[in-house]
Write a protein that holds these residues in place. Structure first.
Motif, PDB file in Angstrom:
ATOM      1  N   ALA A 171       1.129  -1.120   0.538  1.00 29.82           N
ATOM      2  CA  ALA A 171      -0.405   0.009   0.078  1.00 29.82           C
ATOM      3  C   ALA A 171       1.424   1.587  -0.098  1.00 29.82           C
ATOM      4  O   ALA A 171       1.945   1.311   1.026  1.00 29.82           O
ATOM      5  CB  ALA A 171      -0.462  -0.299   1.504  1.00 29.82           C
ATOM      6  N   VAL A 172       1.034   2.234  -1.198  1.00 24.07           N
ATOM      7  CA  VAL A 172       1.365   3.176  -0.913  1.00 24.07           C
ATOM      8  C   VAL A 172       0.311   4.791  -1.329  1.00 24.07           C
ATOM      9  O   VAL A 172       0.057   4.391  -2.310  1.00 24.07           O
ATOM     10  CB  VAL A 172       2.671   3.516  -2.005  1.00 24.07           C
ATOM     11  CG1 VAL A 172       2.975   4.508  -2.570  1.00 24.07           C
ATOM     12  CG2 VAL A 172       3.592   2.294  -2.183  1.00 24.07           C
ATOM     13  N   GLY A 173       0.442   5.121  -0.261  1.00 19.62           N
ATOM     14  CA  GLY A 173      -0.905   5.906  -0.559  1.00 19.62           C
ATOM     15  C   GLY A 173      -1.711   5.568  -0.580  1.00 19.62           C
ATOM     16  O   GLY A 173      -2.689   4.418   0.441  1.00 19.62           O
ATOM     17  N   ASP A 174      -2.128   6.011  -0.914  1.00 22.98           N
ATOM     18  CA  ASP A 174      -3.964   4.984  -1.345  1.00 22.98           C
ATOM     19  C   ASP A 174      -3.936   4.702  -2.143  1.00 22.98           C
ATOM     20  O   ASP A 174      -4.960   4.059  -2.770  1.00 22.98           O
ATOM     21  CB  ASP A 174      -4.826   6.531  -1.673  1.00 22.98           C
ATOM     22  CG  ASP A 174      -4.702   7.288  -2.813  1.00 22.98           C
ATOM     23  OD1 ASP A 174      -5.241   8.022  -3.699  1.00 22.98           O
ATOM     24  OD2 ASP A 174      -2.991   7.119  -3.349  1.00 22.98           O
ATOM     25  N   LYS A 175      -2.772   3.603  -2.936  1.00 21.61           N
ATOM     26  CA  LYS A 175      -2.444   2.934  -3.674  1.00 21.61           C
ATOM     27  C   LYS A 175      -2.019   1.391  -3.379  1.00 21.61           C
ATOM     28  O   LYS A 175      -1.671   1.447  -2.571  1.00 21.61           O
ATOM     29  CB  LYS A 175      -1.089   3.154  -4.716  1.00 21.61           C
ATOM     30  CG  LYS A 175      -1.385   4.635  -5.790  1.00 21.61           C
ATOM     31  CD  LYS A 175      -0.399   4.400  -7.073  1.00 21.61           C
ATOM     32  CE  LYS A 175      -0.995   5.483  -8.492  1.00 21.61           C
ATOM     33  NZ  LYS A 175       0.149   6.669  -8.232  1.00 21.61           N
ATOM     34  N   LYS A 176      -2.881   0.345  -3.946  1.00 21.54           N
ATOM     35  CA  LYS A 176      -2.438  -1.280  -3.422  1.00 21.54           C
ATOM     36  C   LYS A 176      -1.749  -1.470  -4.643  1.00 21.54           C
ATOM     37  O   LYS A 176      -2.292  -0.990  -5.955  1.00 21.54           O
ATOM     38  CB  LYS A 176      -4.230  -1.892  -2.895  1.00 21.54           C
ATOM     39  CG  LYS A 176      -4.143  -1.353  -1.609  1.00 21.54           C
ATOM     40  CD  LYS A 176      -5.217  -2.175  -0.993  1.00 21.54           C
ATOM     41  CE  LYS A 176      -4.898  -2.079   0.565  1.00 21.54           C
ATOM     42  NZ  LYS A 176      -4.466  -1.438   1.278  1.00 21.54           N
ATOM     43  N   LEU A 177      -0.576  -2.015  -3.878  1.00 23.31           N
ATOM     44  CA  LEU A 177       0.163  -2.497  -5.377  1.00 23.31           C
ATOM     45  C   LEU A 177       0.155  -3.671  -5.301  1.00 23.31           C
ATOM     46  O   LEU A 177       0.815  -4.459  -4.319  1.00 23.31           O
ATOM     47  CB  LEU A 177       1.434  -1.800  -5.768  1.00 23.31           C
ATOM     48  CG  LEU A 177       1.430  -0.172  -6.001  1.00 23.31           C
ATOM     49  CD1 LEU A 177       2.750   0.119  -5.842  1.00 23.31           C
ATOM     50  CD2 LEU A 177       1.137  -0.311  -6.935  1.00 23.31           C
ATOM     51  N   GLY A 200      10.125  -4.482 -10.543  1.00 22.22           N
ATOM     52  CA  GLY A 200      10.394  -3.711 -11.707  1.00 22.22           C
ATOM     53  C   GLY A 200       9.396  -2.652 -12.433  1.00 22.22           C
ATOM     54  O   GLY A 200       9.691  -1.500 -12.417  1.00 22.22           O
ATOM     55  N   LYS A 201       8.301  -2.648 -11.641  1.00 26.28           N
ATOM     56  CA  LYS A 201       7.422  -1.694 -12.035  1.00 26.28           C
ATOM     57  C   LYS A 201       7.094  -0.294 -11.337  1.00 26.28           C
ATOM     58  O   LYS A 201       6.219   0.299 -10.888  1.00 26.28           O
ATOM     59  CB  LYS A 201       5.757  -2.317 -12.400  1.00 26.28           C
ATOM     60  CG  LYS A 201       6.381  -2.926 -13.827  1.00 26.28           C
ATOM     61  CD  LYS A 201       4.670  -3.320 -14.237  1.00 26.28           C
ATOM     62  CE  LYS A 201       4.795  -4.515 -15.262  1.00 26.28           C
ATOM     63  NZ  LYS A 201       6.230  -5.261 -15.809  1.00 26.28           N
ATOM     64  N   LEU A 202       7.723  -0.702  -9.638  1.00 19.46           N
ATOM     65  CA  LEU A 202       7.674  -0.368  -8.234  1.00 19.46           C
ATOM     66  C   LEU A 202       8.074   1.594  -9.095  1.00 19.46           C
ATOM     67  O   LEU A 202       6.916   2.520  -8.498  1.00 19.46           O
ATOM     68  CB  LEU A 202       8.341   0.090  -7.634  1.00 19.46           C
ATOM     69  CG  LEU A 202       8.269   0.232  -6.001  1.00 19.46           C
ATOM     70  CD1 LEU A 202       6.541   0.256  -4.911  1.00 19.46           C
ATOM     71  CD2 LEU A 202       9.138   0.904  -5.287  1.00 19.46           C
ATOM     72  N   TYR A 203       8.749   2.032  -9.423  1.00 21.62           N
ATOM     73  CA  TYR A 203       9.147   3.039  -9.416  1.00 21.62           C
ATOM     74  C   TYR A 203       8.162   4.004 -10.617  1.00 21.62           C
ATOM     75  O   TYR A 203       7.190   5.302  -9.747  1.00 21.62           O
ATOM     76  CB  TYR A 203      10.394   3.627 -10.427  1.00 21.62           C
ATOM     77  CG  TYR A 203      10.406   5.211 -10.346  1.00 21.62           C
ATOM     78  CD1 TYR A 203      10.829   5.031 -11.902  1.00 21.62           C
ATOM     79  CD2 TYR A 203      10.399   5.636  -9.833  1.00 21.62           C
ATOM     80  CE1 TYR A 203      11.301   7.032 -12.574  1.00 21.62           C
ATOM     81  CE2 TYR A 203      10.742   7.147 -10.500  1.00 21.62           C
ATOM     82  CZ  TYR A 203      11.305   7.721 -11.161  1.00 21.62           C
ATOM     83  OH  TYR A 203      11.401   8.953 -11.528  1.00 21.62           O
ATOM     84  N   ALA A 204       7.421   2.925 -11.891  1.00 21.51           N
ATOM     85  CA  ALA A 204       6.732   3.912 -12.612  1.00 21.51           C
ATOM     86  C   ALA A 204       5.176   3.869 -12.282  1.00 21.51           C
ATOM     87  O   ALA A 204       4.394   4.787 -12.776  1.00 21.51           O
ATOM     88  CB  ALA A 204       6.474   2.187 -13.970  1.00 21.51           C
ATOM     89  N   GLN A 205       4.859   2.844 -11.322  1.00 16.41           N
ATOM     90  CA  GLN A 205       3.574   2.647 -10.665  1.00 16.41           C
ATOM     91  C   GLN A 205       3.322   3.804  -9.422  1.00 16.41           C
ATOM     92  O   GLN A 205       2.520   4.046  -9.016  1.00 16.41           O
ATOM     93  CB  GLN A 205       3.611   1.718 -10.398  1.00 16.41           C
ATOM     94  CG  GLN A 205       2.245   0.344 -11.129  1.00 16.41           C
ATOM     95  CD  GLN A 205       2.744  -1.286 -10.707  1.00 16.41           C
ATOM     96  OE1 GLN A 205       2.934  -1.271  -9.679  1.00 16.41           O
ATOM     97  NE2 GLN A 205       1.906  -1.868 -11.838  1.00 16.41           N
ATOM     98  N   THR A 206       4.808   4.505  -8.719  1.00 16.58           N
ATOM     99  CA  THR A 206       4.487   4.296  -7.563  1.00 16.58           C
ATOM    100  C   THR A 206       5.175   6.066  -7.502  1.00 16.58           C
ATOM    101  O   THR A 206       5.753   6.536  -6.521  1.00 16.58           O
ATOM    102  CB  THR A 206       5.130   4.125  -5.873  1.00 16.58           C
ATOM    103  OG1 THR A 206       6.014   3.389  -6.505  1.00 16.58           O
ATOM    104  CG2 THR A 206       3.803   2.841  -6.213  1.00 16.58           C
ATOM    105  N   GLY A 207       6.417   6.400  -8.112  1.00 12.00           N
ATOM    106  CA  GLY A 207       7.356   7.575  -8.096  1.00 12.00           C
ATOM    107  C   GLY A 207       8.666   7.384  -7.070  1.00 12.00           C
ATOM    108  O   GLY A 207       8.704   8.063  -6.431  1.00 12.00           O
TER     109      GLY A 207
END
Ligand code: SDX
Length: 434
Positions: free
Chosen positions: A13-19, A36-43
């Motif tokens: 959970a990053v802020g209001d995002k759930k990955l 691998g997709k963490l930065y693209a999805q959360t910055g």
């Protein structure tokens, strides 16, 4: 960590995002969370200085279980390889993934033997070094210089050239290491002899002199070969990671191995065998041990027990046990009844393994703890200890480099950072600076 991980994904959970991130399982050992997709999805980046919880790659070469003190080369336990195999067989196993048949072993030995000499110009290359240069400085320079001689095996896109470069590195490291030693003691270089096995050839190139016949001691040659086996590869340690990162840019294999040698030189890594012997010599006698153990536990004292502790092994390093056995064999063969350094080492190990500090922090002897005593008894100066480590580790570096190059998903390694420096500010002419 043998239990297969059951989770197939990891939620973050990053802020209001759930990955939902994919979990990948290995054949044995810890699973990994693919971020691998963490930065693209959360910055955001992950943050793991020293990579204590980070897998940098997928590999099939070496497996370590630090809690159980297990080390496998291509699935075979180090204890069995050290007992029954030889170093060139281990090189074949690490490079090709399987133990060789008799015919494959004979062919591999022949191919390596055909590359043991170095270009004659290398002899003049050595003349540029001071005689008292540290042999590791000579190795960094001379191995890097191989790329100036062997242009026909630097095209990493050609599998044929990759294999020739691999064979050349394995074959020439003993010759260059022996030359570094001979140069430091002012004796003439000794050319390799292809009728000898690798370790016998190496001992002869180090200790033969033109003035008399040199007879290889089979016990010492077997011990040397076993020491090379123990040091051949060790998963993604600092120097192997250096070689992989250098290789990910497409640099030629000789330059990548030179980078690995440079990293191995550090006292926290391969330089620990030299540092461990210096430490045992400084302690000097058993009655001084408590004072040094106290210093090792003192947070304000930078002193550490060299040859103790490990990033992965939180149990006895399986290589250290074999190294201790080899140490006793060599001292017995050489008629060294009571080596004060061995007495200090054995007593230090006994005291440390009973001390709460070392027990709580799971600090055990590692491969470097007994290797120095053994190598010193064999006639090597302490400055040569890490050179011998580099000689043996070259096959591990090469095998890991080859695996990385041949990985279709391979890309240049380029980590990011947590920036805590100045925010943007305008240039100030010098006349206005205070
Ligand atoms: C090799 O990675 C590999 O696989 C390497 C290697 C290979 O084959 O490639 O196995 C070869 O490099 C073996 C390691 C050789 N180095 C040494 O023997 C040098 C002494 N050991 C330490 O410097 C240390 O143990 C490391 C560098 C090996 C590991 O360090 P880590 O994993 O970063 O652990 P750490 O330094 O965070 O130590 C954990 C705690 C610390 O105390 P706290 O901060 O938790 O209070 O243990 C303490 C350390 O102070 N500690 C020691 C100690 N090693 C760790 N205290 C005293 N003496 C020691 N030797």
């Amino acid at each position: 960590m043998d239990a297969k991980n059951t989770a197939k994904s990891a939620a973050l959970a990053v802020g209001d995002k759930k990955l939902d991130m994919t979990v990948k399982d290995g054949t044995i050992g810890p699973s990994v969370v693919d971020i691998g997709k963490l930065y693209a999805q959360t910055g955001m980046f992950t943050y793991d200085p020293g990579f204590t919880s980070t897998a940098s790659c997928e590999s099939k070469i070496t497996y370590i279980d630090g809690d159980e003190g297990v080390l496998l080369y291509r699935g075979y336990p180090i204890e069995q390889i050290a007992e029954h195999g030889d170093f060139l067989e281990t090189c074949y196993l690490l490079l090709y993934g399987e133990l060789p048949t008799a015919a494959q072993k004979a062919d591999f030995d022949y191919r390596v033997n055909r590359h043991t000499m170095v270009h004659e110009q290398m002899h003049r290359f050595f003349q540029g070094f001071r005689r008292d240069a540290h042999p590791m400085a000579v190795m960094v320079g001379s191995v890097g210089a191989l790329s100036a001689f062997y242009h026909d095996s630097t095209d990493i896109s050609d599998p044929q050239q990759r294999m020739i470069a691999s064979i050349r590195m394995i074959a020439k490291m003993p010759t260059l290491a022996a030359m570094a030693y001979k140069y430091s003691v002012g004796q003439p270089f000794v050319y390799p002899r292809n009728d000898l096995d690798l370790s016998s050839n190496f001992l002869r190139m180090c200790f033969a002199v033109p003035a008399e016949e040199y007879k290889v001691n089979p016990v010492l040659s077997r011990a040397m070969d076993r020491i090379f086996i123990l040091h051949a590869d060790h998963e993604q340690n600092a120097s192997t990671s250096t070689v992989r990162l250098a290789g990910s840019s497409g640099a030629n294999p000789f330059a990548c191995i030179a980078a690995g040698i440079a990293c191995l030189w550090g006292p926290a890594h391969g330089g620990a065998n030299e540092a461990a012997l210096k430490m045992l010599t400084e302690i000097g006698s058993v009655d001084k041990i408590p004072e040094y153990v106290k210093r090792a536990k003192d947070k304000n004292d930078p002193f550490r027990l060299m040859g103790f502790g490990h990033r992965v092994y939180k149990n006895y390093d399986p290589r250290a046990k074999i190294m201790q056995k080899t140490c006793h064999e060599v001292l017995t063969e050489l008629g060294i009844k009571d080596d004060p350094l061995l007495d200090v080492a054995m007593e230090l190990e006994k005291i440390a393994l009973k001390d709460d500090y070392f027990v709580e922090k799971k600090l055990y002897p590692n491969i470097d703890f007994y290797s120095g005593i053994t190598l010193k008894a064999m006639g090597f100066p302490t400055t040569m200890f890490t050179v011998l480590f580099a000689l043996a580790r070259t096959v591990g570096w090469i095998a890991q480099w080859k695996e990385m190059i041949e990985d279709p998903g391979q890309k240049i390694g380029r980590p990011r950072q947590l920036y805590t420096g100045s925010t943007r500010r305008d240039y100030l002419p010098i006349s206005r600076r205070k």
